[in-house]
Design a protein around this motif. Sequence first.
Motif, short mmCIF file in Angstrom:
data_model
loop_
_atom_site.label_atom_id
_atom_site.label_comp_id
_atom_site.label_asym_id
_atom_site.label_seq_id
_atom_site.Cartn_x
_atom_site.Cartn_y
_atom_site.Cartn_z
N ASN A 1 -7.38 2.08 -4.62
CA ASN A 1 -7.93 1.36 -5.77
C ASN A 1 -6.88 0.47 -6.43
O ASN A 1 -7.18 -0.68 -6.81
CB ASN A 1 -8.51 2.35 -6.78
N VAL A 2 -5.67 0.98 -6.58
CA VAL A 2 -4.62 0.16 -7.19
C VAL A 2 -4.25 -1.00 -6.27
O VAL A 2 -4.04 -2.13 -6.73
CB VAL A 2 -3.38 1.03 -7.51
N PHE A 3 -4.19 -0.71 -4.98
CA PHE A 3 -3.90 -1.78 -4.02
C PHE A 3 -4.90 -2.92 -4.14
O PHE A 3 -4.52 -4.10 -4.22
CB PHE A 3 -3.91 -1.22 -2.60
N LEU A 4 -6.18 -2.58 -4.19
CA LEU A 4 -7.21 -3.62 -4.29
C LEU A 4 -7.12 -4.37 -5.61
O LEU A 4 -7.45 -5.56 -5.68
CB LEU A 4 -8.59 -3.00 -4.11
N TRP B 1 0.84 -1.20 0.00
CA TRP B 1 0.00 0.00 0.00
C TRP B 1 0.87 1.25 0.00
O TRP B 1 0.64 2.20 -0.76
CB TRP B 1 -0.93 0.00 1.22
N PHE B 2 1.89 1.27 0.85
CA PHE B 2 2.73 2.45 0.96
C PHE B 2 3.56 2.67 -0.30
O PHE B 2 3.78 3.81 -0.73
CB PHE B 2 3.65 2.33 2.17
N ALA B 3 4.03 1.59 -0.92
CA ALA B 3 4.79 1.72 -2.17
C ALA B 3 3.92 2.36 -3.25
O ALA B 3 4.38 3.25 -4.00
CB ALA B 3 5.30 0.35 -2.62
N ILE B 4 2.67 1.93 -3.33
CA ILE B 4 1.74 2.53 -4.30
C ILE B 4 1.50 4.00 -3.95
O ILE B 4 1.47 4.87 -4.83
CB ILE B 4 0.42 1.74 -4.34
#
Length: 631
Positions: free
Chosen positions: A300-303, A255-258
């Motif tokens: 959204n990208v994480f999911l 999540w943090f990288a995104i």
Amino acid sequence: MSRRRLYKAISRTAIIIIVVVIIIAAIAGGLAAYYSSSKPPATSTSLTSTSSSLSVTTSSTTSTLSSITTTTSTASSYVVDFINPWGAEDPVGLKWIGGNFSIYYPGYSVQFTSLPGASGVEERYVVINDIEAGKLQGIFWAHGGPEVLSYVELLPSPHDLYNMTPLLAQEGLFQKGVTEALMAISYNGTIFGSPTNVHRAEELYFNPQILKKYNLPIPTNLSLLIYDTQQLEAHGINPWAMSGAEGGYEQLHLWFAIFLSVAAQYYGAAGAAKLSNELMYGVLNLNNVTVQKIINETDNVFLQFVGQSSVIPSWQSQSIWSALALVIKGQTVFEAGGNWLAEYAAIWYNTTTYPATQPYLNWSNITLMAMPFPGTQGIYVIDMDSIAIPTVNNPQEQAAINFAKFWASYEGQKIWTYYKGVSIWANSTDYYSTPMQWYDYQSLLNTPAQNFTWAFADGTLFDDVFYFLIAQELNLQEQGSSYLPTFNAALFKAENMTFHEWQIAAKDGFGFVGQRGNPFGNYLPPWVNPSTYTYNSSYTPSFLLTPPHYLLPYLKKLGQQQYANKVNSVNYYAINGVNLLPFPLLIVLMIYLDQTRYKYVIKTFLNKINFFSNIFLSKFLTFNFTLYLGV
């Protein structure tokens, strides 16, 4: 009905009573939260120091690998106990460092108690329990980031954790070490954890053979990573390795990288690092429209990356290490993490990690490559392991100091970082076991100060915030988009908790990362005067005083320490027991009372009165349902 009419609907006497009750509840709640929220959740006490432990006592053994020899002394008069999370990760390195310590310091040896779990997810509990029981001895592992302040706050005095700054200065690190790495573990000039290695976090590990097989590009930016993910799914491949065994730890890394990648699209590398450092201090403005866009895109990208068609089906039972094996075997393609993955691949899977640069991109036999997470190029996400020494009731203190001194030396770092991370010394040569380590080391030396930030999942967070957030990340993956509002409310709570704990650290004189004149990441939190480096206790982030309204319905789901109660048309909002309206006043009062000799009496009393006052206020508002309290 307007707010003015609501107030007119209540008698003057009732208003006075209500105001008095609110003030009592706010003060009691604030003070109780001040003393109680600095400790981890009560669940941490369920794990004893013997759970899942592996004890390795050094013996007369000689092992040679890449010209690094370990001989362990058998005639030791002084033993230092070392609690750490590395037994399953790097037992060879532990034997090397312990054996060579006995050579450099004859008569001394180390006994290792190694607990499982990446990022010390179990080791931290043991350390916390031992501190609270007053029996922590020897030396223990901790991230050098703000996490270490969790232990400073738990000890009876902030000076009960050994100050490593003079020791490191004596070793010459302030002249010959990497400045930003040293600033990353300094708190207004005080270093509590002597560095063992420097990791780089928020990297993407991937198997280039699978990308070549399907003619897919190396994902140098987030859009290409999304594209590769979608194409691999279309070919029936679950492209993402993910672990569930660490309770959400790897999810928080992803999540943090995104988040960093998306933030860099808006603000560039230095701007994204600044945003991350605001997050570290609990002052990221969650009311800012652009920040909200970044968080929404990140979610959204994480999911998408952890969705059912993207992630390996067995993710809940995988550790970060077993998930890595699936990447190397080509059963999946991507894993987010840091160069500890390169370490484990070399030790346990006999696999070398190469940076995604030339000439390696043209090599045809590579099964594991790594790169800064797509879109975060130019940002150095630092993650430093360290060792800390309690000075209260520690008969092993001098032995522990000698051990820390040896490990921080050039030779000590060279022994340990052959596999693990890189050295903190600025004059290191390429003795590393993998090309990826040398790539990361060169980046460490050449990244501008303003482009440094701490790894969110590895050292940035105080322990209670860390355990809270990884659980929320796990919930987000398991429940999907329906959990997004609650997760974003949890992020708000985490920022509030973080800000609160930094105020305690600032009161003790450790209110920022770095030294005077050289703050880490070239960023000072807003409660520090940039001219005098003094603490401004009146500062409170505006978003904490007026939290985003869309989050309020979800705050009540976040446990006993944060809640939003609604009684008919009444909203009573509190975080960690703090009514946020008089929050600046409460901070001043908290700090004053903490300095008095009645600290522990006040703490006990306020815990009891806070419970009573909150119940009384809720009941009172039930009968006066037309009152509006401004949320």
